[in-house]
Design an enzyme around this catalytic site. Structure first.
Site, PDB file in Angstrom:
ATOM      1  CG  HIS A  63     -32.561  50.937   7.050  1.00  0.00           C
ATOM      2  ND1 HIS A  63     -32.445  51.234   5.852  1.00  0.00           N
ATOM      3  CD2 HIS A  63     -32.796  51.917   7.838  1.00  0.00           C
ATOM      4  CE1 HIS A  63     -31.956  52.705   5.862  1.00  0.00           C
ATOM      5  NE2 HIS A  63     -32.447  53.186   7.203  1.00  0.00           N
ATOM      6  CG  ASN A  98     -33.808  56.114   3.673  1.00  0.00           C
ATOM      7  OD1 ASN A  98     -33.907  56.441   2.464  1.00  0.00           O
ATOM      8  ND2 ASN A  98     -32.911  56.357   4.625  1.00  0.00           N
ATOM      9  CD  GLU A 113     -30.815  58.075   1.617  1.00  0.00           C
ATOM     10  OE1 GLU A 113     -30.660  59.399   1.104  1.00  0.00           O
ATOM     11  OE2 GLU A 113     -32.000  57.639   1.788  1.00  0.00           O
TER      12      GLU A 113
HETATM   13  P1  FDA Z   1     -39.420  50.583  16.227  1.00  0.00           P
HETATM   14  O1  FDA Z   1     -38.282  49.901  16.306  1.00  0.00           O
HETATM   15  O2  FDA Z   1     -39.612  51.957  15.720  1.00  0.00           O
HETATM   16  O3  FDA Z   1     -40.331  50.454  17.461  1.00  0.00           O
HETATM   17  C1  FDA Z   1     -40.231  49.400  18.331  1.00  0.00           C
HETATM   18  C2  FDA Z   1     -40.361  49.907  19.584  1.00  0.00           C
HETATM   19  O4  FDA Z   1     -40.676  48.614  20.401  1.00  0.00           O
HETATM   20  C3  FDA Z   1     -39.070  50.368  20.320  1.00  0.00           C
HETATM   21  O5  FDA Z   1     -39.324  51.516  21.007  1.00  0.00           O
HETATM   22  C4  FDA Z   1     -38.822  49.195  21.192  1.00  0.00           C
HETATM   23  O6  FDA Z   1     -37.837  49.621  22.435  1.00  0.00           O
HETATM   24  C5  FDA Z   1     -40.232  48.674  21.743  1.00  0.00           C
HETATM   25  N1  FDA Z   1     -39.845  47.436  22.373  1.00  0.00           N
HETATM   26  C6  FDA Z   1     -39.069  46.366  21.616  1.00  0.00           C
HETATM   27  N2  FDA Z   1     -39.252  45.090  22.210  1.00  0.00           N
HETATM   28  C7  FDA Z   1     -40.165  45.438  23.527  1.00  0.00           C
HETATM   29  C8  FDA Z   1     -40.776  44.499  24.449  1.00  0.00           C
HETATM   30  N3  FDA Z   1     -40.316  43.196  24.563  1.00  0.00           N
HETATM   31  N4  FDA Z   1     -41.591  45.294  25.317  1.00  0.00           N
HETATM   32  C9  FDA Z   1     -42.080  46.497  25.052  1.00  0.00           C
HETATM   33  N5  FDA Z   1     -41.290  47.243  24.143  1.00  0.00           N
HETATM   34  C10 FDA Z   1     -40.671  46.759  23.452  1.00  0.00           C
HETATM   35  N6  FDA Z   1     -35.735  54.820   8.650  1.00  0.00           N
HETATM   36  C11 FDA Z   1     -36.019  55.758   7.620  1.00  0.00           C
HETATM   37  O7  FDA Z   1     -36.934  55.729   6.854  1.00  0.00           O
HETATM   38  N7  FDA Z   1     -35.426  56.845   7.499  1.00  0.00           N
HETATM   39  C12 FDA Z   1     -34.207  57.247   8.354  1.00  0.00           C
HETATM   40  O8  FDA Z   1     -33.808  58.161   8.037  1.00  0.00           O
HETATM   41  C13 FDA Z   1     -33.706  56.049   9.346  1.00  0.00           C
HETATM   42  N8  FDA Z   1     -32.507  56.489   9.961  1.00  0.00           N
HETATM   43  C14 FDA Z   1     -32.155  55.456  10.883  1.00  0.00           C
HETATM   44  C15 FDA Z   1     -31.088  55.832  11.636  1.00  0.00           C
HETATM   45  C16 FDA Z   1     -30.746  54.976  12.645  1.00  0.00           C
HETATM   46  C17 FDA Z   1     -29.714  55.159  13.468  1.00  0.00           C
HETATM   47  C18 FDA Z   1     -31.476  53.959  12.983  1.00  0.00           C
HETATM   48  C19 FDA Z   1     -31.344  53.114  14.292  1.00  0.00           C
HETATM   49  C20 FDA Z   1     -32.618  53.423  11.979  1.00  0.00           C
HETATM   50  C21 FDA Z   1     -33.037  54.435  11.138  1.00  0.00           C
HETATM   51  N9  FDA Z   1     -34.289  54.023  10.295  1.00  0.00           N
HETATM   52  C22 FDA Z   1     -34.595  55.054   9.303  1.00  0.00           C
HETATM   53  C23 FDA Z   1     -35.043  53.074  10.660  1.00  0.00           C
HETATM   54  C24 FDA Z   1     -36.495  53.167  11.252  1.00  0.00           C
HETATM   55  O9  FDA Z   1     -36.139  54.085  12.478  1.00  0.00           O
HETATM   56  C25 FDA Z   1     -36.881  51.991  11.485  1.00  0.00           C
HETATM   57  O10 FDA Z   1     -37.105  51.179  10.284  1.00  0.00           O
HETATM   58  C26 FDA Z   1     -38.219  52.241  12.214  1.00  0.00           C
HETATM   59  O11 FDA Z   1     -38.129  52.779  13.479  1.00  0.00           O
HETATM   60  C27 FDA Z   1     -38.807  50.813  12.449  1.00  0.00           C
HETATM   61  O12 FDA Z   1     -40.197  51.172  13.076  1.00  0.00           O
HETATM   62  P2  FDA Z   1     -41.200  49.971  13.741  1.00  0.00           P
HETATM   63  O13 FDA Z   1     -42.358  50.323  14.099  1.00  0.00           O
HETATM   64  O14 FDA Z   1     -41.086  48.467  12.856  1.00  0.00           O
HETATM   65  O15 FDA Z   1     -40.163  49.685  14.957  1.00  0.00           O
END
Ligand code: FDA
Length: 497
Positions: free
Chosen positions: A438, A476, A353
């Protein structure tokens, strides 16, 4: 509340959790969503819900006393600063060999991410999810996910002319001169809104240095798409600042779920116990893996199998900067939303990217987030001595990703007569090999679960997030996480189990 009963309980409100909640509710099931992070619906004293990339404040990090910016140096000087400990939006979670960045709050990663919404090339799909029918994914579930997420593409004419994407045009020109395809990358950011930002008719977000710590406008996070749709059914309730700590079989059937309610300093205010017929693990790759490994190895869910905790990867993430020639400025104005990438996946195992450095000053730098075919996979294990879940990823494993990223950037440097920046990630450090955005895997589809996310060993327990995907999506990941969740929940609603 304490003692309540839910038909379905969803742990986490990211992509997997939001898809599950919406589709279950539409099928008539009442859903409790439990989220450890904040609701992010109330402005602070500055009138804004989220802070900017360049002025991180208490809202920026999850329970840290110092920021941990991915781009943590500038001109060789560290830029991290002190902040009050608060349940902020971005978690930089440290394991021994890697820092894993994750979103915290209602909307999960969609709150903090760049919104790049990429459907992988179909020819790569069997590498990503070998047991899943690609026809079904590309005919039904990827289109459904793209529609549900509100994915769109930058207007190419505006892209060609706006100052805000000069950095990306430099990226395109240099990719072309070295013989690499440059591809436009779709995004969930509202491109019409961005053009209005450019015209000065609306408050700025992508053009106002907002990213990573949330976007006050413009970005169609899950707070704007799946979650309001789920709430509109009237069958979904969400509890923010509640962290699930345990899931175990309940004496009368179903499951007992324990959780801690947190205050904004991260202290436990009270503990609660609820029961649920079905529990969906959607805490993200790391959150779901940590919970399941601990619950298996401390005896609450002893029948979970040995695949739980395995198959974790970093999606090959590598960051790097290049120094451009003085006649190739990348612009003082930079949109925070990337919209293009350099594709060398087939030949070199890398898709990069073209990322912004939205400092507001000319840097002559090009920044990239490369996604590489790094083959290493790590495992989560329960550490009884420290009472924590460890991850055995090693920083040295990033070398494979660096080698793949070099297939692009060594050639561009040679064509352009340029060099790598050494001042962005430390003192004389070229590659950012210490982090991932990721995280993927840890409860892999078809191994820890059946082919639709039903956890082996327990009826009524499911994984429905990035933990299902074995370590790499070639691009991504969130569109693939969403599409897989759409596929799996349809099967679970239709066939139960
Ligand atoms: P996700 O992490 O979204 O959600 C999990 C949730 O569960 C969170 O809200 C967390 O707080 C909660 N949780 C965890 N443990 C818990 C517990 N014990 N009790 C209650 N709640 C709990 N991807 C992409 O495709 N394009 C992009 O541009 C980007 N850019 C990017 C930038 C940055 C800075 C980050 C950090 C990530 C990206 N990503 C990305 C990755 C993308 O955001 C990521 O892959 C997804 O959010 C993952 O989705 P999930 O549903 O797996 O979990």
């Amino acid at each position: 509340g304490n003692g309540a009963h839910a038909q379905a309980l969803v742990i986490g409100t990211g992509y997997g959790g939001s898809v599950a909640a919406l589709r279950l509710a539409q099928a008539g099931v009442s859903v409790e969503m439990i989220e450890m992070g904040m609701a992010w619906d109330t402005p602070g004293s500055d009138g804004k819900i989220f802070c900017t990339l360049t002025s991180p404040d208490y809202r920026s990090y999850w329970l840290r006393t110092q920021t941990k910016a991915p781009l943590n140096y500038f001109l060789g000087f560290p830029i991290d600063r002190s902040i009050p400990k608060y349940t902020g939006i971005l978690d930089a979670e440290d394991f021994a060999g890697i820092t894993v960045y994750q979103g915290r709050g209602i909307g999960g990663g969609s709150l903090v991410n760049g919104g790049m919404a990429v459907t992988p090339k179909r020819e790569n799909f069997s590498y990503i999810l070998p047991s899943v029918n690609a026809d079904e994914m590309y005919n039904t579930y990827y289109p459904r996910a793209n529609a549900g997420l509100g994915v769109g593409l930058v207007d190419p004419t505006w892209f060609d002319n706006t100052a805000w994407y000069q950095f990306a045009r430099v990226g395109r020109k240099q990719a072309g001169r070295s013989g690499f395809p440059f591809v436009f990358v779709p995004d969930v950011y509202d491109w019409n809104y961005m053009q209005q930002e450019d015209a000065g008719t609306v408050p700025k977000s992508a053009l106002g240095q907002e990213l990573l710590y949330g976007n006050n406008y413009g970005k169609k996070s899950l707070q704007k798409t799946y979650i309001p749709a789920a709430l509109a059914t009237g069958k979904v309730n969400i509890s923010p600042l509640h962290k699930v700590t345990s899931v175990s079989p309940a004496p009368g059937g179903g499951y007992m779920v324990l959780m801690d309610q947190l205050d904004t300093s991260g202290n436990v205010v009270t503990s609660k116990q609820v029961t649920a017929d079905k529990v969906f693990f959607a805490a993200g790759s790391v959150g779901t893996s940590k919970l399941l490994v601990r619950l298996r190895d401390t005896g609450q869910l002893p029948n979970l199998n040995a695949a739980v905790g395995q198959g974790w990867g970093d999606n090959g993430n590598i960051m790097v900067g290049r120094a451009n020639q003085i006649w190739d400025p990348t612009g003082a104005k930079q949109s925070t939303v990337p919209c293009g990438g350099i594709d060398n996946w087939t030949a070199g195992g890398a898709f990069a990217e073209v990322a912004p450095i939205p400092t507001g000053i000319e840097t002559w730098a090009s920044l990239y987030l490369a996604i590489t075919k790094n083959p290493h996979r790590a495992q989560f294990t329960w550490n009884a001595a420290t009472q924590t879940v460890d991850l055995n990823w090693q920083q040295a494993w990033k070398q494979d990703g660096i080698t793949m990223a070099k297939s692009i950037f060594d050639r561009i440097n040679s064509t352009e007569g340029t060099i790598y920046r050494t001042d962005l990630f430390g003192v004389y450090k070229i590659w950012n090999d210490t982090l991932t955005y990721h995280p993927l895997g840890g409860a892999v589809l078809g191994q820890a679960t059946d082919d639709y996310g039903r956890l082996a060993g327990y009826q009524g327990l499911y994984v429905i997030d990035g933990a299902l995907i074995p370590g790499n999506t070639t691009v991504n990941p969130f569109v693939t996480i969403t599409a897989l969740a759409e596929r799996n929940i349809e099967n679970i609603i239709a066939n139960g189990g």
